[in-house]
Enzyme design. Structure first.
Site, mmCIF file in Angstrom:
data_model
loop_
_atom_site.group_PDB
_atom_site.id
_atom_site.type_symbol
_atom_site.label_atom_id
_atom_site.label_comp_id
_atom_site.label_asym_id
_atom_site.label_seq_id
_atom_site.Cartn_x
_atom_site.Cartn_y
_atom_site.Cartn_z
ATOM 1 N N ASP A 135 0.645 -1.488 0.016
ATOM 2 C CA ASP A 135 -0.073 -0.107 0.012
ATOM 3 C C ASP A 135 0.890 1.695 0.134
ATOM 4 O O ASP A 135 0.663 2.079 0.677
ATOM 5 C CB ASP A 135 -0.922 0.217 0.220
ATOM 6 C CG ASP A 135 -1.979 -0.875 1.033
ATOM 7 O OD1 ASP A 135 -2.329 -1.430 -0.108
ATOM 8 O OD2 ASP A 135 -2.719 -1.506 2.305
ATOM 9 N N CYS A 189 -17.362 -15.954 -7.317
ATOM 10 C CA CYS A 189 -18.580 -15.486 -6.550
ATOM 11 C C CYS A 189 -20.092 -16.091 -7.418
ATOM 12 O O CYS A 189 -21.359 -15.916 -6.125
ATOM 13 C CB CYS A 189 -18.398 -14.014 -6.585
ATOM 14 S SG CYS A 189 -17.388 -13.263 -5.502
ATOM 15 N N CYS A 195 -22.554 -9.713 0.171
ATOM 16 C CA CYS A 195 -21.529 -8.754 0.326
ATOM 17 C C CYS A 195 -22.769 -6.825 -0.484
ATOM 18 O O CYS A 195 -22.532 -5.887 0.451
ATOM 19 C CB CYS A 195 -20.182 -8.303 -0.609
ATOM 20 S SG CYS A 195 -20.238 -8.376 -1.878
ATOM 21 N N CYS A 199 -23.813 -3.450 2.770
ATOM 22 C CA CYS A 199 -23.100 -2.574 2.165
ATOM 23 C C CYS A 199 -24.052 -1.267 3.081
ATOM 24 O O CYS A 199 -25.329 -1.229 2.623
ATOM 25 C CB CYS A 199 -23.075 -1.799 1.368
ATOM 26 S SG CYS A 199 -21.701 -0.546 1.540
ATOM 27 N N CYS A 215 -18.200 5.023 1.018
ATOM 28 C CA CYS A 215 -18.167 3.424 1.536
ATOM 29 C C CYS A 215 -17.809 4.380 3.123
ATOM 30 O O CYS A 215 -16.918 5.316 3.513
ATOM 31 C CB CYS A 215 -16.506 2.910 0.995
ATOM 32 S SG CYS A 215 -15.916 2.114 1.983
ATOM 33 N N CYS A 242 -14.952 -0.959 8.549
ATOM 34 C CA CYS A 242 -16.169 -1.364 8.240
ATOM 35 C C CYS A 242 -16.403 -3.121 7.600
ATOM 36 O O CYS A 242 -14.950 -2.881 6.609
ATOM 37 C CB CYS A 242 -17.254 -0.642 7.260
ATOM 38 S SG CYS A 242 -18.835 -1.157 6.947
ATOM 39 N N CYS A 245 -18.858 -5.920 4.752
ATOM 40 C CA CYS A 245 -18.861 -6.819 3.221
ATOM 41 C C CYS A 245 -17.545 -8.544 3.091
ATOM 42 O O CYS A 245 -18.922 -9.194 2.500
ATOM 43 C CB CYS A 245 -18.976 -6.623 2.057
ATOM 44 S SG CYS A 245 -16.760 -5.867 2.325
ATOM 45 N N CYS A 249 -19.879 -12.691 3.501
ATOM 46 C CA CYS A 249 -19.230 -13.448 2.757
ATOM 47 C C CYS A 249 -19.119 -14.870 2.809
ATOM 48 O O CYS A 249 -18.522 -15.315 4.268
ATOM 49 C CB CYS A 249 -17.810 -12.511 2.350
ATOM 50 S SG CYS A 249 -17.210 -13.564 0.779
#
Length: 373
Positions: A135, A189, A195, A199, A215, A242, A245, A249
């Site tokens: 990142d 998926c 998900c 949200c 978000c 958060c 989601c 799953c």
């Protein structure tokens, strides 16, 4: 040089350094450039200006390290023991903090391990250009991870692995050796939309596309301004990130507990009461968050996020008094404190109305009983 033999060694070394899965891919991400530009043009990156500033560099790893021909993509699990799944979400007086941030900041740890991996490769080949990323640069790490076989990009945009779900960090080591590449992962998926429907702020605007401006992770971490009123109730008690989601799953039933004790929940975040956290002064915040990813948002943003959560908590005079005590530190914080106090007073009024109705019903019933007698 036997590149296949070297690739096999690299995967062994990476696992010895604490990574749970390793894959290798080329650097061709041209197929993602159009969707990246479309996302930027829609303004979905919000105030994260660096995403637009770097533009297509994110899809061109060789521009970050000239000569790069391969990316070694790695995964490190972070799910802590006693993760308390949704128990904190169910307690509105407690703060919910995204699981990835419960322990130590992952950036330095993973970067150091990737650097060690690069050094091990150097010993084997003598000459190597390499650069680790966690990142820390404009790079499309998720498409790279999918190309390297670490998982597929789910409808929530996170990487999913059928063997372990999504509770893991990603890291990349850019190198200039033409190692054999791994088979990309296929999306599994199917028709599941758990998900998307879970949200709280409808931030997943289409499969794999997130409007960061909606978000909660963006609003509580990346955004330091006034949180739009329309999202505050939906934030509930989420004060840093958060996980909704991921919590819903189905693939996360296969998740693994992390082997890194650094990612375990720190003691200051066990049963984190909103008022207690709000009472921390800046020195206490910095001390308790030392080595944590949370530290980078700063004390004022910490208080801002807590203010919203306290406004959403059940009525309490203690909460109102605590909120009042923090007025005057900043205009942005005051905006959220005033909103939270108004929410608390509204709840108090509703509570009083219910009590008045209840007392009236009791009197009617008692009158009826005395009449019958």
């Amino acid at each position: 040089m036997n590149y296949q033999e070297l690739a096999d060694k690299i995967k062994i070394w990476a696992k010895e350094l604490g990574f749970q899965k390793v894959g290798i891919c080329d650097v061709d991400l041209r197929e993602h450039e159009a969707e990246l530009q479309k996302w930027l043009d829609a303004g979905y990156h919000g105030t994260m200006d660096w995403m637009a500033r770097h533009g297509m560099m994110r899809a061109r790893p060789s521009e970050l390290l000239p000569g790069t021909v391969r990316v070694i993509s790695v995964r490190m699990d972070y799910l802590p023991p006693e993760a308390q799944f949704a128990s904190n979400l169910d307690n509105p007086n407690h703060a919910y903090i995204s699981r990835y941030a419960l322990g130590r900041d992952y950036h330095k740890l993973i970067r150091n391990q990737l650097k060690k991996l690069g050094q091990l490769i150097v010993k084997e080949v003598e000459q190597l250009n390499y650069r680790p990323f966690v990142d820390s640069a404009p790079i499309l790490e998720r498409p790279l991870a999918q190309k390297a076989g670490l998982g597929w990009s789910g409808k929530h945009s996170l990487i999913l692995d059928k063997e372990c779900g999504s509770w893991f960090f990603l890291g990349e080591l850019l190198i200039d050796l033409p190692l054999p590449v791994d088979t990309p992962s296929e999306n599994q998926c199917g028709t599941c939309k758990a998900c998307i429907t879970s949200c709280p702020t409808n931030a997943i605007v289409e499969d794999g596309v997130i409007d960061a401006r909606k978000c909660i992770s963006y609003l509580t971490i990346e955004f330091d301004g006034v949180i739009p009123v329309e999202f505050r109730k939906a934030m509930g008690n989420r004060i840093y990130g958060c996980d909704d989601c991921q919590l819903v799953c189905p693939w996360n039933r296969f998740s693994n507990i992390t082997k890194q004790t650094d990612f375990h929940r720190r003691t200051s975040l066990v049963e984190p009461n909103l008022v207690d956290l709000f009472c921390w002064d800046e020195d206490t915040f910095l001390r308790n968050m030392e080595g944590s990813a949370i530290r980078r948002i700063g004390h004022l943003q910490w208080l801002r996020n807590l203010s919203v959560a306290m406004g959403n908590a059940p009525f309490s005079q203690v909460i109102i008094d605590s909120l009042e005590s923090r007025k005057g530190l900043s205009a942005v914080l005051d905006e959220h404190i005033e909103w939270a106090i108004d929410e608390q007073l509204t709840q108090a009024e509703e509570k009083n109305k219910i009590l008045i109705k209840r007392e009236r019903l009791i009197r009617i019933v008692q009158k009826g009983l005395s009449r019958d007698a």
